[in-house]
Every structure is written in structure tokens, then in C-alpha cells.
Design a protein around this motif. Structure first.
Motif, PDB file in Angstrom:
ATOM      1  N   THR A   1       0.768  -1.154   0.079  1.00 14.00           N
ATOM      2  CA  THR A   1       0.121  -0.133  -0.093  1.00 14.00           C
ATOM      3  C   THR A   1       0.791   1.494   0.179  1.00 14.00           C
ATOM      4  N   ILE A   2       0.565   2.048  -0.896  1.00 12.28           N
ATOM      5  CA  ILE A   2       1.457   3.159  -1.023  1.00 12.28           C
ATOM      6  C   ILE A   2       0.608   4.388  -0.792  1.00 12.28           C
ATOM      7  N   LEU A   3      -0.885   4.386  -0.522  1.00 15.59           N
ATOM      8  CA  LEU A   3      -1.825   5.455   0.019  1.00 15.59           C
ATOM      9  C   LEU A   3      -3.177   4.589   0.262  1.00 15.59           C
ATOM     10  N   GLU A   4      -3.477   5.117   1.420  1.00  6.61           N
ATOM     11  CA  GLU A   4      -4.830   4.530   2.132  1.00  6.61           C
ATOM     12  C   GLU A   4      -5.393   5.755   2.412  1.00  6.61           C
ATOM     13  N   LYS A   5      -6.435   5.821   2.269  1.00  6.98           N
ATOM     14  CA  LYS A   5      -7.475   6.892   2.571  1.00  6.98           C
ATOM     15  C   LYS A   5      -8.821   6.819   2.880  1.00  6.98           C
ATOM     16  N   ASN A   6      -9.338   7.055   3.994  1.00 13.18           N
ATOM     17  CA  ASN A   6     -10.596   6.815   4.518  1.00 13.18           C
ATOM     18  C   ASN A   6     -11.498   7.738   3.775  1.00 13.18           C
ATOM     19  N   LEU A   7     -12.510   7.532   3.317  1.00 12.42           N
ATOM     20  CA  LEU A   7     -13.671   8.337   2.701  1.00 12.42           C
ATOM     21  C   LEU A   7     -14.922   8.138   3.250  1.00 12.42           C
ATOM     22  N   THR A   8     -15.549   8.930   4.189  1.00 14.46           N
ATOM     23  CA  THR A   8     -16.685   8.564   4.747  1.00 14.46           C
ATOM     24  C   THR A   8     -17.793   8.687   3.878  1.00 14.46           C
TER      25      THR A   8
ATOM     26  N   ASP B   1     -13.840  20.814   2.165  1.00 13.43           N
ATOM     27  CA  ASP B   1     -12.223  20.722   2.063  1.00 13.43           C
ATOM     28  C   ASP B   1     -11.571  19.468   2.298  1.00 13.43           C
ATOM     29  N   VAL B   2     -12.270  18.597   2.806  1.00 11.67           N
ATOM     30  CA  VAL B   2     -11.698  17.094   3.175  1.00 11.67           C
ATOM     31  C   VAL B   2     -11.810  16.578   1.610  1.00 11.67           C
ATOM     32  N   LEU B   3     -12.483  16.662   0.960  1.00 10.13           N
ATOM     33  CA  LEU B   3     -12.774  15.959  -0.295  1.00 10.13           C
ATOM     34  C   LEU B   3     -11.700  16.444  -1.149  1.00 10.13           C
ATOM     35  N   LEU B   4     -11.659  17.971  -1.273  1.00  2.96           N
ATOM     36  CA  LEU B   4     -10.920  18.599  -2.370  1.00  2.96           C
ATOM     37  C   LEU B   4      -9.302  18.191  -1.828  1.00  2.96           C
TER      38      LEU B   4
ATOM     39  N   ALA C   1      -8.389  15.430  -0.415  1.00  2.00           N
ATOM     40  CA  ALA C   1      -8.069  14.029  -0.604  1.00  2.00           C
ATOM     41  C   ALA C   1      -7.895  13.669  -2.204  1.00  2.00           C
ATOM     42  N   ALA C   2      -8.889  14.414  -3.105  1.00  5.52           N
ATOM     43  CA  ALA C   2      -8.810  14.246  -4.449  1.00  5.52           C
ATOM     44  C   ALA C   2      -7.406  14.802  -4.777  1.00  5.52           C
ATOM     45  N   LYS C   3      -6.906  15.936  -4.453  1.00  2.00           N
ATOM     46  CA  LYS C   3      -5.417  16.439  -4.824  1.00  2.00           C
ATOM     47  C   LYS C   3      -4.393  15.455  -4.561  1.00  2.00           C
ATOM     48  N   GLU C   4      -4.564  15.090  -2.993  1.00  2.00           N
ATOM     49  CA  GLU C   4      -3.440  13.761  -2.619  1.00  2.00           C
ATOM     50  C   GLU C   4      -3.712  12.684  -3.593  1.00  2.00           C
ATOM     51  N   ILE C   5      -4.911  12.152  -3.663  1.00  2.00           N
ATOM     52  CA  ILE C   5      -4.594  11.015  -4.698  1.00  2.00           C
ATOM     53  C   ILE C   5      -4.426  10.977  -5.893  1.00  2.00           C
ATOM     54  N   LEU C   6      -4.670  12.221  -6.573  1.00  2.00           N
ATOM     55  CA  LEU C   6      -4.137  12.835  -7.861  1.00  2.00           C
ATOM     56  C   LEU C   6      -2.643  12.858  -7.979  1.00  2.00           C
ATOM     57  N   SER C   7      -1.827  13.351  -7.029  1.00  2.00           N
ATOM     58  CA  SER C   7      -0.705  13.535  -7.113  1.00  2.00           C
ATOM     59  C   SER C   7       0.083  12.026  -6.960  1.00  2.00           C
ATOM     60  N   VAL C   8      -0.333  11.125  -6.158  1.00  2.00           N
ATOM     61  CA  VAL C   8       0.136   9.641  -6.112  1.00  2.00           C
ATOM     62  C   VAL C   8      -0.173   9.077  -7.601  1.00  2.00           C
ATOM     63  N   CYS C   9      -1.283   9.343  -7.881  1.00  2.00           N
ATOM     64  CA  CYS C   9      -1.515   8.757  -9.297  1.00  2.00           C
ATOM     65  C   CYS C   9      -0.624   9.211 -10.413  1.00  2.00           C
ATOM     66  N   GLU C  10      -0.442  10.349 -10.399  1.00  2.00           N
ATOM     67  CA  GLU C  10       0.396  10.900 -11.412  1.00  2.00           C
ATOM     68  C   GLU C  10       1.777  10.333 -11.169  1.00  2.00           C
ATOM     69  N   ALA C  11       2.480  10.110 -10.205  1.00  2.00           N
ATOM     70  CA  ALA C  11       3.687   9.544  -9.655  1.00  2.00           C
ATOM     71  C   ALA C  11       3.766   8.085  -9.908  1.00  2.00           C
ATOM     72  N   HIS C  12       2.525   7.564  -9.943  1.00  2.00           N
ATOM     73  CA  HIS C  12       2.664   5.896 -10.009  1.00  2.00           C
ATOM     74  C   HIS C  12       1.361   5.592 -10.809  1.00  2.00           C
ATOM     75  N   PRO C  13       1.681   5.940 -12.323  1.00  2.00           N
ATOM     76  CA  PRO C  13       0.436   5.864 -12.945  1.00  2.00           C
ATOM     77  C   PRO C  13      -0.027   4.350 -13.229  1.00  2.00           C
ATOM     78  N   MET C  14       0.801   3.386 -13.029  1.00  2.00           N
ATOM     79  CA  MET C  14       0.489   1.824 -13.468  1.00  2.00           C
ATOM     80  C   MET C  14      -0.059   1.112 -12.154  1.00  2.00           C
ATOM     81  N   CYS C  15       0.193   1.862 -10.848  1.00  2.00           N
ATOM     82  CA  CYS C  15      -0.367   1.182  -9.690  1.00  2.00           C
ATOM     83  C   CYS C  15      -1.801   1.101  -9.741  1.00  2.00           C
ATOM     84  N   LYS C  16      -2.322  -0.040  -8.939  1.00  2.00           N
ATOM     85  CA  LYS C  16      -3.441  -0.407  -8.735  1.00  2.00           C
ATOM     86  C   LYS C  16      -4.227   0.491  -7.823  1.00  2.00           C
ATOM     87  N   VAL C  17      -5.627   0.542  -8.220  1.00  2.00           N
ATOM     88  CA  VAL C  17      -6.524   1.312  -7.137  1.00  2.00           C
ATOM     89  C   VAL C  17      -7.666   0.136  -6.802  1.00  2.00           C
TER      90      VAL C  17
END
Length: 107
Positions: free
Chosen positions: A16-23, A83-86, A88-104
Motif C-alpha cells: 500500500t502506497i496510499l490509504e485514504k478513508n472516505l466517509t 475541504d476534506v474531499l478536495l 483527498a482528491a488532490k492527494e490521490i491525484l498526486s500519487v496517481c500521477e507519480a505512479h500511473p501503473m499502480c492499482k487502485v
């Protein structure tokens, strides 16, 4: 409407390189910003970060361009949901752009 909370994961070779709880409280706002795939990814074609990037960019753009529209969707008990959703989306995008082939995955 009774959407459960989910944990969204980005994994690389099983680690796991990112774990995000989404209510569940964020879901209505996320749905309206095209970000519902953070909850429902297992039901779609989205399997890797690169598949999610366009949705994240669109959702972040919508949230940023229309903050008042989305802030009206804050649940009464969670005024910071926008603010929480925005963030989270920015953080997830940052990781996705750095690791485009990783699984979600959300579960």
C-alpha cells in the motif's frame, strides 16, 4: 442515501502506497463532482491510477470552480466536508500521477 464509508487504496506490487478513508457523508458531493469512482471503482473499468487521473482532474476542477455549489452539500455535522474531499482528491491525484501503473481499489 446510505452510502457506506470506504477506504481507498493505491498499491504497488501488493504494498500500500496510499490509504485514504472516505466517509459516506462525502459521497453526494463526490458524485456531483464526478468523483464517485473513489467509492465504486470495483464496479468500473478503473483498475489503475492512470484510469482514474482524468476523473480526478475533472472533479478537482469542478470543486475549485464552483465551491459554493459544493459547500451547500456539506452535511450539517461535517462543515469541512468540501475541504476534506478536495484535499483527498488532490492527494490521490498526486500519487496517481507519480505512479500511473499502480492499482487502485476501494473496499
Amino acid at each position: 442515501h446510505g452510502v457506506m464509508s470506504k477506504t481507498f487504496y493505491i498499491t504497488r506490487y501488493g504494498n500500500t502506497i496510499l490509504e485514504k478513508n472516505l466517509t459516506g457523508n462525502l459521497y453526494r458531493m463526490a458524485f456531483n463532482a464526478d468523483l464517485e469512482y473513489l467509492w465504486t471503482q470495483e464496479k468500473t473499468h478503473i483498475k489503475r491510477c492512470r484510469h482514474l487521473i482524468p476523473y480526478l482532474k475533472r472533479g478537482i476542477r469542478l470543486l475549485t470552480e464552483y465551491p459554493e455549489k459544493f459547500k451547500q452539500m456539506n452535511p450539517p455535522n461535517e462543515q469541512d466536508s468540501y475541504d476534506v474531499l478536495l484535499a483527498a482528491a488532490k492527494e490521490i491525484l498526486s500519487v496517481c500521477e507519480a505512479h500511473p501503473m499502480c492499482k487502485v481499489q476501494s473496499r
